[in-house]
Design an enzyme around this catalytic site. Structure first.
Site, PDB file in Angstrom:
ATOM      1  CB  CYS A 110      34.624  35.043  43.472  1.00  0.00           C
ATOM      2  SG  CYS A 110      34.401  35.494  45.187  1.00  0.00           S
TER       3      CYS A 110
ATOM      4  CG  HIS B   5      37.579  31.263  44.299  1.00  0.00           C
ATOM      5  ND1 HIS B   5      38.151  32.105  43.373  1.00  0.00           N
ATOM      6  CD2 HIS B   5      37.141  32.051  45.306  1.00  0.00           C
ATOM      7  CE1 HIS B   5      38.081  33.347  43.809  1.00  0.00           C
ATOM      8  NE2 HIS B   5      37.466  33.347  44.981  1.00  0.00           N
TER       9      HIS B   5
ATOM     10  CD  GLU C 127      39.408  29.643  41.023  1.00  0.00           C
ATOM     11  OE1 GLU C 127      38.226  29.320  40.825  1.00  0.00           O
ATOM     12  OE2 GLU C 127      39.752  30.763  41.443  1.00  0.00           O
TER      13      GLU C 127
HETATM   14  N1  GLN Z   1      35.903  41.325  46.424  1.00  0.00           N
HETATM   15  C1  GLN Z   1      34.826  40.409  46.415  1.00  0.00           C
HETATM   16  C2  GLN Z   1      34.380  40.038  47.818  1.00  0.00           C
HETATM   17  O1  GLN Z   1      35.118  40.199  48.751  1.00  0.00           O
HETATM   18  C3  GLN Z   1      35.158  39.168  45.620  1.00  0.00           C
HETATM   19  C4  GLN Z   1      36.267  38.349  46.194  1.00  0.00           C
HETATM   20  C5  GLN Z   1      36.809  37.333  45.230  1.00  0.00           C
HETATM   21  O2  GLN Z   1      36.602  37.446  44.045  1.00  0.00           O
HETATM   22  N2  GLN Z   1      37.509  36.334  45.732  1.00  0.00           N
HETATM   23  O3  GLN Z   1      33.293  39.559  47.994  1.00  0.00           O
END
Ligand code: GLN
Length: 538
Positions: free
Chosen positions: A380, A513, A515
């Site tokens: 992400c 994600h 995970e």
């Molecule tokens: N801050 C980034 C966004 O909002 C990544 C978010 C995250 O890593 N879950 O896109």
């Protein structure tokens, strides 16, 4: 009709109610029953989405887009049942539902009270969508005696009356401490905690006693006598060396059998502990290891990256080795120290994150991984940082940045509505932090002949998201010309989901994600392949 099992905690928190509930769920499932797990959290936040990981640990995201308590991650990992938005509720959500109804006049002028209005709403939540289950295990957060948890405890008391006591079982998990100085095991805190529970109308049917060492029969008899619980239902749970031993340990203590006996049910088939025994053995006996650096903002708190830590461990299990996590605080990581700090690691992982702090250290670490061909996985925020690094150093867009933390510069990462391109939608509005993210499961299409396609062995994948910002697709060609491939895209080809570097053993960034979907008995392919690459690194 479903049977309901309520799990409360006493004496202190963090005794492992979540893990106990999840282990019980596995055992019942493995005996042929259908199980659902639910968590009732007493705090007033509407959901944990806006809580700092420092305060509350990781926010676990479900397929259907709920931001939930991290215990739901345990539930999924142990039981294999995919959690839903309706499996986690907080006092905040209950109160806001009731107050919304009140504002609409739906209580027809009645005085709105904790009993019955709040308790009724809690009972509705417990029962909702459970008719097809054999068992519903509901864990009550916090410990008995907390002011916040009172309405929940009252609601489960009423609930057991409503459905008939023979259809509801109360399990109370307590601490049985060992006092080193006097070499004694103490049952008094358990007695007090049960007294507290009884004072609000609940007599536990099973007591699980968490202890550092085995509890002698005499002491268990004492608990049985003082707490009015059958001796067979005083179950001890001695600290295990790895959490994967928990289902085995509860099986040995006959927790599942005692639950079935209570409901006068027979096991449909024998419980299968083989997979847990296998992974416990690997986890405890394997001597080989790899060092993986996690560079993030919340590394000091163990639970802040719970699913990620677990997923990496699963990746280790599938490669028959141990994963040593080297946690590096991105805010303290000086650019000049990177080489030294990363010299003994075989893989670098940048996890999800928010805000500007610590970004420069992360970007520099990614550069180091790219140039030195160290296996890299960006999740992400980690993928977004990899994009910025590549844009700055390879595409020579020196001012490349994200609008999340720099209002000036070239926004290769930005909010979809900032680009005002047609066909792009962002959930909710910017006003309410709880509703502005791309949350939950989304499809991605993987490019033919890419590394990621090889890893997933599938063209279409579904992964969970939790972010506001996206990589601007209009840069795709520029990146690809220089060797950074956009190898996974949203089905409409508008959102980059995965990036990978050509001519690098393993350099992958994912906007989602992975995970959240890795399980000990079914490790996620992305983590297995990342750890494999780390294993081959040196
Ligand atoms: N801050 C980034 C966004 O909002 C990544 C978010 C995250 O890593 N879950 O896109």
């Amino acid at each position: 009709m479903a049977r309901y099992i309520f799990v409360t905690g006493g004496v202190v928190s963090s005794l492992g109610k979540g893990l106990s509930s999840a282990s019980l769920a596995y055992l019942l499932q493995s005996r042929g029953f259908k199980v659902r797990l639910r968590k009732l959290d007493p705090y007033l936040n509407v959901d944990p989405g806006t809580m700092s990981p420092f305060q509350h640990g990781e926010v676990f995201v479900t397929d259907d887009g709920a931001e939930t308590d991290l215990d739901l991650g345990h539930y999924e990992r142990f039981s294999g049942v995919t959690a839903k938005i309706t499996d986690n509720i907080t006092s905040g959500k209950i109160y806001s539902d009731v107050l919304r109804k009140e504002r609409k006049g739906q209580y027809l002028g009645k005085t709105v009270q904790v009993i019955p209005h709040i308790t009724d709403r809690i009972k509705e939540f417990i029962k909702h969508d459970t008719s097809k289950e054999d068992f519903v295990i509901c864990e009550i957060g916090g410990i008995v005696g907390d002011i916040e948890s009172l309405p929940f405890v009252e609601a489960i008391r009423q609930f057991s009356n409503d459905i008939g006591k023979k259809n509801a079982l109360f399990i109370h998990l307590t601490l049985v401490p060992y006092l080193k100085a006097s070499d004694e095991i103490k049952t008094k805190p358990t007695q007090h905690s049960v007294k507290e529970l009884r004072s609000i109308g609940i007599q536990p049917d099973i007591i699980i006693c968490r202890s550092e060492r085995p509890i002698p029969l005499d002491h268990r008899k004492k608990i049985s006598l003082f707490c009015n619980v059958d001796i067979k239902n005083v179950i001890e749970t001695v600290d295990v060396k790895t959490i994967y031993e928990a289902p085995i340990s509860f099986f040995n203590q006959k927790l599942d059998i005692q639950v079935l006996n209570y409901f006068k049910l027979k096991s449909k088939k024998p419980a299968n502990l083989k997979p847990w025994k296998k992974i416990t053995k690997i986890t405890l006996n394997t001597k080989r290891h790899v060092n993986i650096a996690i560079i993030g903002k919340y590394v000091e708190l163990k639970d802040a990256y719970k699913s990620l830590d677990e997923a990496l461990t699963h990746g280790g299990i599938s490669n028959n080795l141990k994963v040593n996590l080297v946690r590096i605080d991105s805010e303290k990581l000086k650019v000049s120290e990177i080489k030294n700090k990363l010299k003994n690691v075989s893989g670098i992982l940048i996890p999800g994150g928010f805000g500007k702090r610590g970004t420069e250290g992360k970007i520099e670490a990614i550069r180091y991984a790219r140039i030195n061909k160290i296996p890299f996985l960006g999740i992400c925020y980690g993928m977004q940082m990899a994009i910025i690094e590549f844009a700055r150093n390879q595409l020579k867009i020196k001012k490349a940045t994200s609008s999340e933390f720099d209002k000036r510069g070239v926004h290769i990462i930005g909010l979809m509505h900032e680009w005002e391109k047609s066909g792009r939608k962002v959930k909710g509005t910017d006003k309410d932090l709880g509703g502005t993210m791309r949350l939950g499961s989304y499809d991605a299409i993987l490019k033919d002949k890419s590394k990621i396609r090889d890893i997933y062995k599938s063209r279409l994948i579904k992964e969970r998201h939790r972010h506001r910002y996206e990589v601007d697709i209009s840069y795709k060609e520029k990146f690809e010309k220089k060797g950074l491939i956009f190898s996974g895209l949203s089905p409409d080809h508008k959102l980059p989901e995965i990036i990978e570097l050509k001519n690098h053993p393993c350099f992958i960034g994912v906007q989602f994600h992975p995970e959240f979907k890795s399980r000990p008995l079914n490790p996620h392919p992305l983590f297995s392949s990342f750890i494999k690459a780390a294993k081959n690194h040196r």
